[in-house]
Design a protein around this motif. Sequence first.
Motif, PDB file in Angstrom:
ATOM      1  N   THR A 217       0.834  -1.205   0.000  1.00 12.53           N
ATOM      2  CA  THR A 217       0.000   0.000   0.000  1.00 12.53           C
ATOM      3  C   THR A 217       0.868   1.255   0.000  1.00 12.53           C
ATOM      4  OG1 THR A 217      -1.771  -1.155   1.191  1.00 12.53           O
ATOM      5  CG2 THR A 217      -1.798   1.255   1.260  1.00 12.53           C
ATOM      6  N   ALA A 218       1.850   1.286   0.887  1.00 11.96           N
ATOM      7  CA  ALA A 218       2.723   2.460   0.992  1.00 11.96           C
ATOM      8  C   ALA A 218       3.516   2.674  -0.299  1.00 11.96           C
ATOM      9  CB  ALA A 218       3.663   2.309   2.181  1.00 11.96           C
ATOM     10  N   GLY A 219       4.043   1.611  -0.850  1.00 14.19           N
ATOM     11  CA  GLY A 219       4.826   1.732  -2.075  1.00 14.19           C
ATOM     12  C   GLY A 219       4.010   2.238  -3.247  1.00 14.19           C
ATOM     13  N   LEU A 220       2.800   1.741  -3.385  1.00 18.34           N
ATOM     14  CA  LEU A 220       1.936   2.177  -4.490  1.00 18.34           C
ATOM     15  C   LEU A 220       1.458   3.614  -4.293  1.00 18.34           C
ATOM     16  CD1 LEU A 220      -0.002  -1.153  -4.987  1.00 18.34           C
ATOM     17  CD2 LEU A 220       1.689  -0.145  -6.550  1.00 18.34           C
ATOM     18  N   ALA A 221       1.159   3.982  -3.060  1.00 17.10           N
ATOM     19  CA  ALA A 221       0.738   5.363  -2.789  1.00 17.10           C
ATOM     20  C   ALA A 221       1.892   6.331  -3.056  1.00 17.10           C
ATOM     21  CB  ALA A 221       0.249   5.496  -1.348  1.00 17.10           C
ATOM     22  N   ALA A 222       3.099   5.927  -2.724  1.00 22.92           N
ATOM     23  CA  ALA A 222       4.277   6.766  -3.003  1.00 22.92           C
ATOM     24  C   ALA A 222       4.443   6.945  -4.507  1.00 22.92           C
ATOM     25  CB  ALA A 222       5.524   6.147  -2.385  1.00 22.92           C
TER      26      ALA A 222
ATOM     27  N   LEU B  30      -4.716   2.248  -9.592  1.00 23.65           N
ATOM     28  CA  LEU B  30      -4.124   3.586  -9.549  1.00 23.65           C
ATOM     29  C   LEU B  30      -4.543   4.332 -10.804  1.00 23.65           C
ATOM     30  CD1 LEU B  30      -2.305   1.510  -7.969  1.00 23.65           C
ATOM     31  CD2 LEU B  30      -0.469   3.117  -8.278  1.00 23.65           C
ATOM     32  N   THR B  31      -5.230   5.429 -10.619  1.00 19.42           N
ATOM     33  CA  THR B  31      -5.672   6.228 -11.765  1.00 19.42           C
ATOM     34  C   THR B  31      -5.331   7.686 -11.499  1.00 19.42           C
ATOM     35  OG1 THR B  31      -7.874   6.381 -10.797  1.00 19.42           O
ATOM     36  CG2 THR B  31      -7.558   4.690 -12.465  1.00 19.42           C
ATOM     37  N   GLY B  32      -4.290   8.168 -12.130  1.00 20.98           N
ATOM     38  CA  GLY B  32      -3.914   9.571 -11.984  1.00 20.98           C
ATOM     39  C   GLY B  32      -3.591   9.944 -10.563  1.00 20.98           C
ATOM     40  N   GLN B  33      -4.525  10.606  -9.882  1.00 24.18           N
ATOM     41  CA  GLN B  33      -4.304  11.076  -8.515  1.00 24.18           C
ATOM     42  C   GLN B  33      -5.107  10.294  -7.485  1.00 24.18           C
ATOM     43  OE1 GLN B  33      -4.629  15.309  -8.075  1.00 24.18           O
ATOM     44  NE2 GLN B  33      -3.790  15.681 -10.097  1.00 24.18           N
ATOM     45  N   GLU B  34      -5.623   9.132  -7.851  1.00 25.47           N
ATOM     46  CA  GLU B  34      -6.464   8.358  -6.941  1.00 25.47           C
ATOM     47  C   GLU B  34      -6.025   6.909  -6.885  1.00 25.47           C
ATOM     48  OE1 GLU B  34     -10.974   8.711  -6.602  1.00 25.47           O
ATOM     49  OE2 GLU B  34     -10.760   6.813  -7.664  1.00 25.47           O
ATOM     50  N   MET B  35      -6.165   6.339  -5.698  1.00 27.37           N
ATOM     51  CA  MET B  35      -5.967   4.903  -5.534  1.00 27.37           C
ATOM     52  C   MET B  35      -7.253   4.309  -4.993  1.00 27.37           C
ATOM     53  SD  MET B  35      -3.390   2.631  -3.143  1.00 27.37           S
ATOM     54  CE  MET B  35      -1.919   3.411  -3.738  1.00 27.37           C
ATOM     55  N   GLN B  36      -7.693   3.226  -5.629  1.00 27.67           N
ATOM     56  CA  GLN B  36      -8.812   2.455  -5.105  1.00 27.67           C
ATOM     57  C   GLN B  36      -8.258   1.116  -4.649  1.00 27.67           C
ATOM     58  OE1 GLN B  36     -12.795   2.083  -7.015  1.00 27.67           O
ATOM     59  NE2 GLN B  36     -12.218  -0.053  -7.207  1.00 27.67           N
TER      60      GLN B  36
ATOM     61  N   LEU C 214     -11.958   0.946  -0.690  1.00 22.29           N
ATOM     62  CA  LEU C 214     -11.529   2.269  -0.221  1.00 22.29           C
ATOM     63  C   LEU C 214     -11.040   3.081  -1.406  1.00 22.29           C
ATOM     64  CD1 LEU C 214      -9.033   0.996   2.508  1.00 22.29           C
ATOM     65  CD2 LEU C 214     -11.389   1.642   2.907  1.00 22.29           C
ATOM     66  N   ARG C 215     -11.296   4.374  -1.382  1.00 19.03           N
ATOM     67  CA  ARG C 215     -10.727   5.280  -2.386  1.00 19.03           C
ATOM     68  C   ARG C 215     -10.047   6.438  -1.672  1.00 19.03           C
ATOM     69  NH1 ARG C 215     -15.376   4.077  -3.619  1.00 19.03           N
ATOM     70  NH2 ARG C 215     -15.955   2.772  -5.323  1.00 19.03           N
ATOM     71  N   LYS C 216      -8.871   6.768  -2.155  1.00 19.19           N
ATOM     72  CA  LYS C 216      -8.112   7.889  -1.586  1.00 19.19           C
ATOM     73  C   LYS C 216      -7.559   8.697  -2.740  1.00 19.19           C
ATOM     74  CE  LYS C 216      -5.857   9.786   2.024  1.00 19.19           C
ATOM     75  NZ  LYS C 216      -6.576  10.500   3.042  1.00 19.19           N
ATOM     76  N   ARG C 217      -7.814  10.011  -2.713  1.00 18.27           N
ATOM     77  CA  ARG C 217      -7.311  10.926  -3.739  1.00 18.27           C
ATOM     78  C   ARG C 217      -6.167  11.747  -3.163  1.00 18.27           C
ATOM     79  NH1 ARG C 217     -12.324  10.073  -4.457  1.00 18.27           N
ATOM     80  NH2 ARG C 217     -13.254  11.581  -3.074  1.00 18.27           N
ATOM     81  N   ARG C 218      -5.150  11.935  -3.975  1.00 19.95           N
ATOM     82  CA  ARG C 218      -4.010  12.751  -3.559  1.00 19.95           C
ATOM     83  C   ARG C 218      -4.468  14.195  -3.406  1.00 19.95           C
ATOM     84  NH1 ARG C 218       0.036  12.602  -7.870  1.00 19.95           N
ATOM     85  NH2 ARG C 218      -1.015  14.425  -8.644  1.00 19.95           N
ATOM     86  N   GLY C 219      -4.118  14.804  -2.282  1.00 18.99           N
ATOM     87  CA  GLY C 219      -4.433  16.197  -2.055  1.00 18.99           C
ATOM     88  C   GLY C 219      -5.880  16.476  -1.711  1.00 18.99           C
ATOM     89  N   ALA C 220      -6.695  15.441  -1.504  1.00 15.56           N
ATOM     90  CA  ALA C 220      -8.111  15.663  -1.156  1.00 15.56           C
ATOM     91  C   ALA C 220      -8.194  16.207   0.261  1.00 15.56           C
ATOM     92  CB  ALA C 220      -8.911  14.385  -1.274  1.00 15.56           C
ATOM     93  N   ALA C 221      -8.985  17.242   0.425  1.00 17.84           N
ATOM     94  CA  ALA C 221      -9.164  17.840   1.753  1.00 17.84           C
ATOM     95  C   ALA C 221      -9.998  16.899   2.597  1.00 17.84           C
ATOM     96  CB  ALA C 221      -9.845  19.186   1.641  1.00 17.84           C
ATOM     97  N   ARG C 222      -9.588  16.718   3.849  1.00 15.21           N
ATOM     98  CA  ARG C 222     -10.349  15.903   4.792  1.00 15.21           C
ATOM     99  C   ARG C 222     -11.524  16.699   5.324  1.00 15.21           C
ATOM    100  NH1 ARG C 222      -6.233  13.264   9.005  1.00 15.21           N
ATOM    101  NH2 ARG C 222      -5.556  11.529   7.778  1.00 15.21           N
ATOM    102  N   PRO C 223     -12.655  16.003   5.556  1.00 13.38           N
ATOM    103  CA  PRO C 223     -13.768  16.713   6.193  1.00 13.38           C
ATOM    104  C   PRO C 223     -13.400  17.100   7.606  1.00 13.38           C
ATOM    105  CG  PRO C 223     -14.316  14.386   5.735  1.00 13.38           C
ATOM    106  CD  PRO C 223     -12.932  14.623   5.242  1.00 13.38           C
TER     107      PRO C 223
END
Length: 141
Positions: free
Chosen positions: A37-42, A81-87, A131-140
């Motif tokens: 997970t960490a390697g792919l997010a990096a 991995l799609t652009g700025q998002e990881m699912q 789970l989906r996480k976007r790079r730079g997405a603001a947290r609520p």
Amino acid sequence: MTDEMAARATDVSGIRDVVSVRLPAASAYLSVLRTATAGLAARLDFTLDEIEDLRIAVDEACAMLLTQAVPGTDLTAEFELTGQEMQVRVEVNTLVTSPPKRDDFAWMVLTALADDVEAATDSPDRMAIVLRKRRGAARPA
């Protein structure tokens, strides 16, 4: 340990990359998934905080699923991995499929750390958490 990694390679700014990991459905192997997970997010240039959030979220999702996993089966994880998002979709075989309770602490942790979270039961003997996480997405707040 069964650790199968298959990747369809395109560059990060391209259409999509998919990495699949299969390992025994036992908590002793979750460190492998946290590292992947960490390697792919990096690779997507997530910040250190975003990487840690995603690692914790994947770990929590797996822990929830492992309580229902059939002993001796595998846990599968698919990272898209799609652009700025990881699912991330983690999935196990189950004896009885009961979706996670949305008011449990573990579910609240997931929703706080990921941008989108859903449980999927595509068949009566399989449970998945996506789970989906976007790079730079603001947290609520």
